[in-house]
Design an enzyme around this catalytic site. Sequence first.
Site, PDB file in Angstrom:
ATOM      1  CG  HIS A  97      -1.924   1.117   1.168  1.00  0.00           C
ATOM      2  ND1 HIS A  97      -1.626   2.397   1.558  1.00  0.00           N
ATOM      3  CD2 HIS A  97      -3.203   1.139   0.726  1.00  0.00           C
ATOM      4  CE1 HIS A  97      -2.694   3.163   1.353  1.00  0.00           C
ATOM      5  NE2 HIS A  97      -3.659   2.419   0.854  1.00  0.00           N
ATOM      6  CD  GLU A 167      -5.125   2.126  -3.094  1.00  0.00           C
ATOM      7  OE1 GLU A 167      -6.202   2.554  -2.674  1.00  0.00           O
ATOM      8  OE2 GLU A 167      -4.188   1.797  -2.347  1.00  0.00           O
TER       9      GLU A 167
HETATM   10  P1  PGA Z   1      -9.163   6.871   0.294  1.00  0.00           P
HETATM   11  O1  PGA Z   1      -7.980   5.816   0.541  1.00  0.00           O
HETATM   12  O2  PGA Z   1     -10.345   6.084  -0.214  1.00  0.00           O
HETATM   13  O3  PGA Z   1      -9.409   7.480   1.627  1.00  0.00           O
HETATM   14  O4  PGA Z   1      -8.657   7.857  -0.735  1.00  0.00           O
HETATM   15  C1  PGA Z   1      -7.770   4.766  -0.341  1.00  0.00           C
HETATM   16  C2  PGA Z   1      -6.602   3.923   0.101  1.00  0.00           C
HETATM   17  O5  PGA Z   1      -5.604   4.455   0.590  1.00  0.00           O
HETATM   18  O6  PGA Z   1      -6.638   2.693  -0.037  1.00  0.00           O
END
Ligand code: PGA
Length: 253
Positions: A97, A167
């Site tokens: 992550h 992401e």
């Molecule tokens: P967020 O975070 O939905 O608060 O933008 C997503 C994540 O970090 O997995």
Amino acid sequence: MAGKHVIVANWKMHPASLREAKKLFEATRKIADKASRVSVVIAPPALFLTPLSTGYKGKKIAFAAQNAHEGDGGAFTGDIAVAQVEDVKAHYLLVGHAERRAAGETNDDTRKKVASALYYGLTPVLCVGEHVRTQNGEHFGFVRDQLKAGFQSVDPNAVGKVIVAYEPVWAIGSEEAMSPREMHEMAIFIRKTIVELHGAKGHSVKILYGGAVNEQNAAQMLQFGDVAGLLVGRASINPKEFAALVESIQTNS
Ligand code: PGA
């Protein structure tokens, strides 16, 4: 629609107590139970995995650890092992992550964690994503390097067992998600890269989108972004928002 949409609820370091975690879990369970088109994976803080997963007898929710050390034990103060995650009935492991990478996790660490998760029968969710986007498309090379490392120790036959969560770091915690069109383009790139590196099984890798997902953009992303699911941070720790998000998917995707 091919299969259910996978919604990963990444609680990050919330909430502050087990009592609140149980309440949030109960609310999430009710939301998940009503949504036939969605399957929910909850990634709570590691301390709450056992009390939540062992008390749950349903089938609608699965559990993930947010991070784990690839080893099965050893002198690693403060870490939890992939083997321990498997032992408390979690079936998924988030790997790499952006917030772990910011704390020093390297591409090579993700390689080891993905391999270890598969060894223990967990589904690794390999998180990738660039920090910035420039005109000349350098972000594709950045994501390619992350994918290359993360999949490096995966047996070609097991490639389809890895989930990739794309992401973009610039969207995490921000106000606006990436557009479904851009996600579609990135999904094609991710699949092409994995197929190039590991052969045809790469076509079956599930791709999720994460970063500022909310009730306004979730269904559109699933419809037009070429993704199998979503990784949700903030909106997953507020039952009202999460209910609205899941409902929008249930009716619009
Ligand atoms: P967020 O975070 O939905 O608060 O933008 C997503 C994540 O970090 O997995």
